[in-house]
Write a protein that holds these residues in place. Structure first.
Motif, PDB file in Angstrom:
ATOM      1  N   LYS A   1      37.140  28.161  50.380  1.00 58.34           N
ATOM      2  CA  LYS A   1      35.771  28.442  49.904  1.00 58.34           C
ATOM      3  C   LYS A   1      35.819  28.950  48.474  1.00 58.34           C
ATOM      4  O   LYS A   1      36.849  29.355  47.959  1.00 58.34           O
ATOM      5  N   GLU A   2      34.631  28.978  47.852  1.00 59.24           N
ATOM      6  CA  GLU A   2      34.531  29.607  46.531  1.00 59.24           C
ATOM      7  C   GLU A   2      34.467  31.116  46.685  1.00 59.24           C
ATOM      8  O   GLU A   2      34.006  31.627  47.708  1.00 59.24           O
ATOM      9  N   VAL A   3      34.889  31.802  45.642  1.00 55.13           N
ATOM     10  CA  VAL A   3      34.683  33.251  45.638  1.00 55.13           C
ATOM     11  C   VAL A   3      33.174  33.485  45.585  1.00 55.13           C
ATOM     12  O   VAL A   3      32.503  32.978  44.686  1.00 55.13           O
ATOM     13  N   PRO A   4      32.605  34.248  46.520  1.00 57.41           N
ATOM     14  CA  PRO A   4      31.150  34.477  46.515  1.00 57.41           C
ATOM     15  C   PRO A   4      30.712  35.139  45.206  1.00 57.41           C
ATOM     16  O   PRO A   4      31.445  35.949  44.634  1.00 57.41           O
ATOM     17  N   ALA A   5      29.520  34.784  44.782  1.00 59.10           N
ATOM     18  CA  ALA A   5      29.028  35.276  43.489  1.00 59.10           C
ATOM     19  C   ALA A   5      29.033  36.806  43.431  1.00 59.10           C
ATOM     20  O   ALA A   5      29.426  37.402  42.411  1.00 59.10           O
ATOM     21  N   GLU A   6      28.583  37.457  44.511  1.00 58.23           N
ATOM     22  CA  GLU A   6      28.555  38.934  44.478  1.00 58.23           C
ATOM     23  C   GLU A   6      29.945  39.489  44.279  1.00 58.23           C
ATOM     24  O   GLU A   6      30.142  40.464  43.542  1.00 58.23           O
ATOM     25  N   VAL A   7      30.917  38.890  44.994  1.00 54.62           N
ATOM     26  CA  VAL A   7      32.290  39.375  44.862  1.00 54.62           C
ATOM     27  C   VAL A   7      32.753  39.191  43.425  1.00 54.62           C
ATOM     28  O   VAL A   7      33.344  40.086  42.817  1.00 54.62           O
ATOM     29  N   PHE A   8      32.464  38.026  42.903  1.00 55.99           N
ATOM     30  CA  PHE A   8      32.886  37.738  41.531  1.00 55.99           C
ATOM     31  C   PHE A   8      32.285  38.756  40.561  1.00 55.99           C
ATOM     32  O   PHE A   8      32.964  39.292  39.685  1.00 55.99           O
ATOM     33  N   GLU A   9      31.001  39.029  40.753  1.00 50.43           N
ATOM     34  CA  GLU A   9      30.338  39.965  39.823  1.00 50.43           C
ATOM     35  C   GLU A   9      30.881  41.382  39.976  1.00 50.43           C
ATOM     36  O   GLU A   9      31.092  42.079  38.990  1.00 50.43           O
ATOM     37  N   GLU A  10      31.108  41.768  41.211  1.00 54.24           N
ATOM     38  CA  GLU A  10      31.694  43.097  41.427  1.00 54.24           C
ATOM     39  C   GLU A  10      33.056  43.182  40.745  1.00 54.24           C
ATOM     40  O   GLU A  10      33.408  44.166  40.115  1.00 54.24           O
ATOM     41  N   MET A  11      33.823  42.121  40.948  1.00 55.54           N
ATOM     42  CA  MET A  11      35.132  42.103  40.322  1.00 55.54           C
ATOM     43  C   MET A  11      35.015  42.182  38.799  1.00 55.54           C
ATOM     44  O   MET A  11      35.767  42.915  38.143  1.00 55.54           O
TER      45      MET A  11
ATOM     46  N   GLY B   1      41.634  36.123  44.646  1.00 57.88           N
ATOM     47  CA  GLY B   1      41.833  34.718  45.011  1.00 57.88           C
ATOM     48  C   GLY B   1      42.436  34.571  46.390  1.00 57.88           C
ATOM     49  O   GLY B   1      42.011  33.725  47.191  1.00 57.88           O
ATOM     50  N   MET B   2      43.398  35.397  46.678  1.00 62.35           N
ATOM     51  CA  MET B   2      44.010  35.338  48.007  1.00 62.35           C
ATOM     52  C   MET B   2      42.976  35.658  49.088  1.00 62.35           C
ATOM     53  O   MET B   2      42.812  34.903  50.044  1.00 62.35           O
ATOM     54  N   ARG B   3      42.292  36.767  48.867  1.00 62.73           N
ATOM     55  CA  ARG B   3      41.370  37.241  49.903  1.00 62.73           C
ATOM     56  C   ARG B   3      40.179  36.313  50.117  1.00 62.73           C
ATOM     57  O   ARG B   3      39.785  36.054  51.252  1.00 62.73           O
ATOM     58  N   TRP B   4      39.581  35.843  49.007  1.00 63.14           N
ATOM     59  CA  TRP B   4      38.331  35.091  49.184  1.00 63.14           C
ATOM     60  C   TRP B   4      38.455  33.571  49.025  1.00 63.14           C
ATOM     61  O   TRP B   4      37.516  32.846  49.264  1.00 63.14           O
ATOM     62  N   ILE B   5      39.606  33.096  48.625  1.00 61.65           N
ATOM     63  CA  ILE B   5      39.780  31.636  48.579  1.00 61.65           C
ATOM     64  C   ILE B   5      40.781  31.201  49.642  1.00 61.65           C
ATOM     65  O   ILE B   5      40.447  30.463  50.554  1.00 61.65           O
TER      66      ILE B   5
ATOM     67  N   GLY C   1      29.524  50.847  43.465  1.00 63.22           N
ATOM     68  CA  GLY C   1      29.850  49.428  43.557  1.00 63.22           C
ATOM     69  C   GLY C   1      30.420  49.144  44.928  1.00 63.22           C
ATOM     70  O   GLY C   1      30.468  50.020  45.790  1.00 63.22           O
ATOM     71  N   ASP C   2      30.818  47.906  45.111  1.00 62.27           N
ATOM     72  CA  ASP C   2      31.382  47.554  46.424  1.00 62.27           C
ATOM     73  C   ASP C   2      32.761  48.194  46.562  1.00 62.27           C
ATOM     74  O   ASP C   2      33.704  47.802  45.864  1.00 62.27           O
ATOM     75  N   PRO C   3      32.903  49.141  47.477  1.00 61.78           N
ATOM     76  CA  PRO C   3      34.189  49.854  47.559  1.00 61.78           C
ATOM     77  C   PRO C   3      35.325  48.955  48.046  1.00 61.78           C
ATOM     78  O   PRO C   3      36.486  49.184  47.735  1.00 61.78           O
ATOM     79  N   MET C   4      34.984  47.925  48.804  1.00 64.05           N
ATOM     80  CA  MET C   4      36.023  47.029  49.306  1.00 64.05           C
ATOM     81  C   MET C   4      36.709  46.280  48.171  1.00 64.05           C
ATOM     82  O   MET C   4      37.936  46.149  48.145  1.00 64.05           O
ATOM     83  N   ILE C   5      35.886  45.805  47.275  1.00 63.46           N
ATOM     84  CA  ILE C   5      36.469  45.032  46.172  1.00 63.46           C
ATOM     85  C   ILE C   5      37.278  45.941  45.248  1.00 63.46           C
ATOM     86  O   ILE C   5      38.338  45.556  44.741  1.00 63.46           O
ATOM     87  N   LEU C   6      36.793  47.149  45.088  1.00 61.03           N
ATOM     88  CA  LEU C   6      37.559  48.112  44.298  1.00 61.03           C
ATOM     89  C   LEU C   6      38.887  48.424  44.996  1.00 61.03           C
ATOM     90  O   LEU C   6      39.948  48.489  44.351  1.00 61.03           O
ATOM     91  N   ALA C   7      38.817  48.579  46.305  1.00 60.34           N
ATOM     92  CA  ALA C   7      40.040  48.872  47.059  1.00 60.34           C
ATOM     93  C   ALA C   7      41.066  47.755  46.884  1.00 60.34           C
ATOM     94  O   ALA C   7      42.246  48.003  46.606  1.00 60.34           O
ATOM     95  N   TRP C   8      40.607  46.522  47.029  1.00 68.26           N
ATOM     96  CA  TRP C   8      41.513  45.390  46.843  1.00 68.26           C
ATOM     97  C   TRP C   8      42.100  45.369  45.435  1.00 68.26           C
ATOM     98  O   TRP C   8      43.262  45.057  45.246  1.00 68.26           O
ATOM     99  N   SER C   9      41.288  45.698  44.464  1.00 63.14           N
ATOM    100  CA  SER C   9      41.780  45.673  43.084  1.00 63.14           C
ATOM    101  C   SER C   9      42.836  46.748  42.864  1.00 63.14           C
ATOM    102  O   SER C   9      43.856  46.514  42.195  1.00 63.14           O
ATOM    103  N   LEU C  10      42.612  47.904  43.436  1.00 65.00           N
ATOM    104  CA  LEU C  10      43.583  48.988  43.282  1.00 65.00           C
ATOM    105  C   LEU C  10      44.906  48.646  43.980  1.00 65.00           C
ATOM    106  O   LEU C  10      45.991  48.817  43.409  1.00 65.00           O
ATOM    107  N   MET C  11      44.788  48.161  45.197  1.00 64.22           N
ATOM    108  CA  MET C  11      45.983  47.710  45.902  1.00 64.22           C
ATOM    109  C   MET C  11      46.771  46.723  45.065  1.00 64.22           C
ATOM    110  O   MET C  11      47.998  46.796  44.966  1.00 64.22           O
ATOM    111  N   ALA C  12      46.032  45.775  44.503  1.00 65.75           N
ATOM    112  CA  ALA C  12      46.669  44.687  43.763  1.00 65.75           C
ATOM    113  C   ALA C  12      47.459  45.230  42.582  1.00 65.75           C
ATOM    114  O   ALA C  12      48.599  44.817  42.334  1.00 65.75           O
TER     115      ALA C  12
END
Lengths: 242, 242, 242, 242
Positions: free
Chosen positions: B200-210, B190-194, A173-184
């Motif tokens: 801006k909106e959270v990009p769809a890919e980011v949302f799905e990854e999350m 939300g902090m990072r992407w909004i 998956g996207d490692p950046m988003i995972l990284a942010w989630s872990l940090m959070a």
DNA sequence: AATGAATGAGCTTTCATTCAT
DNA sequence: AATGAATGAAAGCTCATTCAT
């Protein structure tokens, strides 16, 4: 944070809220000029004061008093209040990343690295509550410092996670988003069980529950545990730069 | 945020950063006395101003100017600056929880509830960037308001998660810690992407990854999807109080 | 300065150097709101303080103390220290030009107009030594105010001189350079015999010697005196606007 | 200003406004000890800085930086800031008087002496704008220095004018008042056409117009020009170094 | 119900001057 | 002869809050 053994104020017990004279400041460091020592005293005093007071209330008067120097001396070393704030942020950022990678150094799997890294982060948070305080305000005081802080940590996470994804130890998956989630998650647990509880340790049950969630976040092939042997060499080589 | 139909400044486009005169303030609300309207104007003006300025820079002068009233009038409705800050926090907290539960109302599974809830949270964050700003500062300005904010959200999460754990839709564990972890992830994304990307909106890919990460965090029996039908009735009954 | 009959502090005797409470400030002027009175008090206090102290030492504290208001009040009426300085300059400029034209009003020749105008200027200098002090510093504090001051006076001179040149009462030449030269002589004599001598009058012998020089500067056909009758109608019509 | 052949920064072009390191300071003067050179560097640096900054903003830090020495060094040579200011004034006064008398040296009439003297004064003003700046502020900073400056120039004028009056070359009258008037005109024209125009030369037309006025101010028997031969011997003997 | 003038404490920052080295 | 770290007083300015109208 095994890498910073220098005794620090409030290091073991709950943080001292009184912005009194910095204790460690008088410890002389070899090869440190008088000017450098004063600079260090001010930086440490600022960190101390920023534990208790927000940016606006952390007056130059309080900082210089804590450092034991005259107000005018401050401007010999820092160009403004924002300047020292930025430097405190940068210094804490450097230290926390160092603490986390040092803590995770011996890990034999990504999961173990996470466990050790989180433990290191929490230890650092107890010893340097200013990190949390300072980050919370940076949005207004110094947005660039804030972004830099999170991004540097996230970037440090990147290759270890990518490696672990390559081995199947962590779900692709996207490692950046995972990284942010872990940090959070780390930040939230640290806030709730360390900062709010005034410097206590994160209770073991809480830590274990969190680790279960972290484990699930990482995912993996489902038999990641059994592939540890393969993975850890990779893991060990990663994320050292501070 | 379907539950908040009152038109708000900057509701659809990116948030307006100028702390100018509050627009919606003149909209009369039925059965609202003159005094109540002034109070509401001030509250909305304060939210507006707090998007752009931190607590210290959000002066009473700026707030009253934005509200279109004289400075003295402020103290007819609020006892101090901290008072209106607390009330802004409380109001935004009420609204964000309402927005999230409303968004999740039709969900037929915990996972779908999460998806809708997160989407609702992000929508609210775009419409009310003040929430993020205000929370970031509350640590120093009003610690109790901060704790109250997070705890109320976490508590709202509690029974839905417990129910979902009961059905096996979510892996058994301490629901409080899971709630905190979920909140944390939402806030970070939300902090990072909004916020950082200026509305801006959270990009769809980011949302799905999350959402993939969220899905793993919830865990579940692995066939949670198939038990949706069972779960949603429970889900629907939960966490509504605002 | 016949046009400004309002009693002023230090108006008749030598100027009082103590920056104490402005005396005339409490004199109420009809149709003057409270705010306007405070503004006037501050302006007069600033003029007073600027007699004794230079721009840097004329602190807001001294000005507000002399005006009998709190320091914060200052910023209700002036945006900065430079702001009030500029306004003091502008006000004194307006007044001195008014004083000079008023003094010269009844003159029946250019020469008589000069004699009366210079006398008016000296009287004003004694009553408002701040003019001299303020102008001396304006070069650094507010160059535009300085230029404006001299240029406005020079411009006021222009047409009377042109007219007098047309009648032969004054030798033909560039009236601007003549205007500057006349101003300069007045200022120098005022500095030397009024300011340096702490508010004394210019001695009659000095004044008469100066007038001889002024007379030669103007030149004229040599029988200008005899053409007075012709000229004065013109003279009377000139240079009144303030 | 033929008497001052030492190369100076910005001597030929328009004056350099940047208060950077003094250039000429490193030029070694024969028989000058190290201490004397440092003193000279500081004095020149102070003049340089005072072109751009007023007394208060011309900090010791700026002066020592421009001189290329440490702050502490300043107090080895000057007892205070006012001390160096006074010395700058005295030095410039010495120089300007020297420049004027040198310029007028070859004159064969008082009028020619004036023409040459004024030209010398204007040349000096262009090369040393600090003179004008410093004099403008001296009123508050060092009144005695100011009085001394003007009086010395006026006194230098005295005997040449008396001599010229004796020969009829200049109209009889109080020579002191005439001296002050002449100084004033020179200063005003220099301010208006050199300082305000940022170091340009006084335009030839302006200079000639001014000389016409000066000529009239001096007056004389009306056939002064024809008595030149008589007068110049006197003129040549006068007015010299102080 | 609202106004807006007034307050005064407190902030960041600058700077002439001193002094140990 | 020179350094440069340190001092601390004082400046301009802001702001939450009060109060007479």
């Amino acid at each position: 944070m095994s890498g910073d053994r220098r005794p620090r104020p409030g290091a073991t017990g709950p943080p001292d809220r009184r912005p009194t004279r910095v204790q460690s400041a008088d410890v002389s460091v070899p090869n440190e000029s008088k000017g450098e020592r004063t600079r260090r005293k001010l930086l440490e005093a600022a960190e101390q004061v920023l534990v208790t007071y927000d940016y606006h209330d952390a007056s130059i008067a309080k900082i210089t008093e804590a450092a034991g120097v005259a107000q005018g001396t401050f401007y010999l070393y820092f160009s403004s209040k924002k300047d020292i704030f930025d430097q405190v942020v940068a210094e804490l950022n450097r230290q926390v990343r160092h603490a986390m990678t040092e803590a995770a150094r011996g890990a034999t799997s990504r999961l173990e690295a996470e466990r050790l890294g989180f433990a290191g982060f929490f230890r650092f948070t107890r010893e340097h509550p200013a990190l949390y305080r300072v980050i919370r305000q940076a949005e207004f005081v110094s947005p660039s410092a804030l972004r830099n802080h999170y991004e540097k940590i996230a970037e440090g996470y990147l290759s270890p996670l990518q490696d672990a994804m390559a081995t199947g130890e962590v779900t692709l998956g996207d490692p950046m988003i995972l990284a942010w989630s872990l940090m959070a998650v780390g930040e939230a647990i640290g806030m709730r069980w360390i900062i709010w509880d005034e410097g206590k340790e994160v209770p073991a049950e809480v830590f274990e529950e969190m680790m279960k969630i972290i484990t699930r976040m990482l995912g993996g092939s489902g038999h990641a545990e059994s592939t540890e042997g393969l993975v850890n060499t990779t893991t060990r080589r990663r994320g050292e730069k501070v």
